[in-house]
Design an enzyme around this catalytic site. Structure first.
Site, PDB file in Angstrom:
ATOM      1  N   GLU A  62       2.457  -6.851  -0.378  1.00 23.49           N
ATOM      2  CA  GLU A  62       1.759  -5.580  -0.209  1.00 23.49           C
ATOM      3  C   GLU A  62       1.118  -5.157  -1.522  1.00 23.49           C
ATOM      4  O   GLU A  62       1.717  -5.323  -2.592  1.00 23.49           O
ATOM      5  CB  GLU A  62       2.751  -4.504   0.259  1.00 23.49           C
ATOM      6  N   GLU A  70       0.136   4.812   4.839  1.00 26.99           N
ATOM      7  CA  GLU A  70       1.528   5.029   5.220  1.00 26.99           C
ATOM      8  C   GLU A  70       2.060   6.223   4.436  1.00 26.99           C
ATOM      9  O   GLU A  70       1.690   6.440   3.286  1.00 26.99           O
ATOM     10  CB  GLU A  70       2.367   3.791   4.878  1.00 26.99           C
TER      11      GLU A  70
END
Length: 388
Positions: A196, A303
């Site tokens: 990520e 997120e």
């Protein structure tokens, strides 16, 4: 008699003040000691740079970086650049310089890498939004306490991903995080592997930081942010993962972007990370299981973590803190998203799946203009009368 009482009262007052000053002094030294104890100098440091924003950067011998404490990397030979660049990874618009505040006070010498001093407690468990290969919204699984507004590409074999993301500084509260990132993943259950990359803001810190993360076992016992644990091998002297990036975009004003590319070097098996077309380093293929060969899922988007501290939805913002319909200059965007195919070519993704956990809180919309790749806006303010 009155004079004696007055003098006694003054003496008591002075003693009390001295006692309180001593307590404050001792507490101050304790806090400073704890801070210094948490932010220990990295092994192999040859130079230290203190940033105006409070960050401390150690310039560490590249051969003594944390990666080589990994049991699978004990005899690892550093790869300074990939054998072949994927076609289409070069950007056409690289006018924003990726700047970090510590650059004002010095630079790391050749043969070293800049590592941010980080409290040992910065080993937070991450999460991975699981997307099945069925094209139904209810096939998206969001871990508890996390919310998403993202697009997903699933079901193929992918050898990298890219995106241009504009950088913002959303408000965060009560230890919560706000992310804009790319997930490159593969595997399910305990075999879930993920890399990520993006930017984050955490716990009202008012700094937007670059970050990476990785795991090979669904975040159970492996992986961490940046270089906090062994894994990622850094090669650049210019960028410190985890350090703040500036400037950031402002509502209705100039927009600032980072260009992120992850690409697999098939010759070495390593997954390379580029920012603004600059090589940052790589995740060795050997530290993964299901990602050792290729990725089967890529996500792009936002997120947030939601603790519902006040008994209602969090006010932590995603993206710019504004909804996607406000579009350019006001909402956060992903531009020119792409994936690398088996031949090493960058492709526009097709059949993207959209997953938004709570549209009244945070939403996502594709950009309406055409001819310049696939782009979308995302984000929102969180708690409101429509987001209880």
């Amino acid at each position: 008699m009155d004079d004696r009482n007055d003098k006694s009262a003054k003496c008591k007052f002075v003693l009390i003040m001295l006692f309180h000053m001593l307590i404050l002094f001792v507490e101050g030294r304790r806090v400073e000691f704890m801070k210094n104890r948490e932010l220990l100098m990295h092994e192999g440091t040859v130079k230290t740079i203190k940033s105006e924003d409070g960050d401390v950067i150690d310039c560490v011998d590249i051969n003594k970086q944390p990666a080589f404490n990994h049991p699978l990397l004990k005899n690892h030979t550093i790869q300074m650049k990939p054998h072949v660049h994927s076609s289409g990874t070069e950007s056409e618009n690289n006018h924003n310089i990726l700047f970090q505040s510590w650059h004002k006070n010095g630079e790391c010498p050749e043969g070293t890498i800049p590592i941010l001093r980080t409290p040992h407690s910065n080993r937070r468990r991450r999460s991975y939004p699981t997307v099945s290969q069925k094209k139904q919204a209810n096939d998206f699984s969001a871990p508890p306490g996390h919310e998403y507004a993202l697009v997903a590409l699933v079901g193929g074999q992918y050898y990298g991903a890219r995106a241009t993301i504009n950088v913002w500084n959303p408000a965060t509260y009560q230890g919560e995080f706000s992310f804009a990132q790319i997930w490159v993943g593969s595997g399910e259950g305990d075999e879930a592997n993920s890399m990520e990359v993006g930017w984050l803001v955490n716990n009202g810190e008012n700094k937007t930081r670059l970050f990476t993360y990785w795991t090979r076992d669904d975040y159970r016992s492996t992986g961490c942010y940046n270089l906090v644990c062994p894994g990622f091998v850094q090669t650049t002297t210019q960028i410190s993962l985890g350090a703040a990036v500036e400037p950031v975009s402002r509502y209705g004003a100039e927009q600032f972007e980072i260009i992120i590319t992850i690409t697999k070097d098939k010759s070495s098996g390593n997954w390379w990370l580029l920012m603004q077309d600059q090589l940052i380093g790589y995740w060795p293929g050997s530290i993964f299981t299901s990602l050792a060969d290729c990725s089967t899922e890529i996500n792009w988007g936002g997120e947030i973590t939601n603790s519902e501290f006040a008994g209602h939805h969090t006010s932590t913002q995603m993206g710019s803190g504004h909804f996607p319909e406000e579009s350019f200059g006001k909402a956060c965007f992903f531009e020119k998203i792409g994936y690398v195919d088996e031949s090493g070519n960058m492709r526009d993704p097709e059949d993207l799946q959209v997953y938004v956990t709570k549209p009244p809180c945070y939403d996502l919309r594709f950009a309406k203009y055409e001819g310049d790749g696939i782009s979308f806006y995302f984000g929102g303010p969180g708690y409101s009368d429509k987001c209880p």
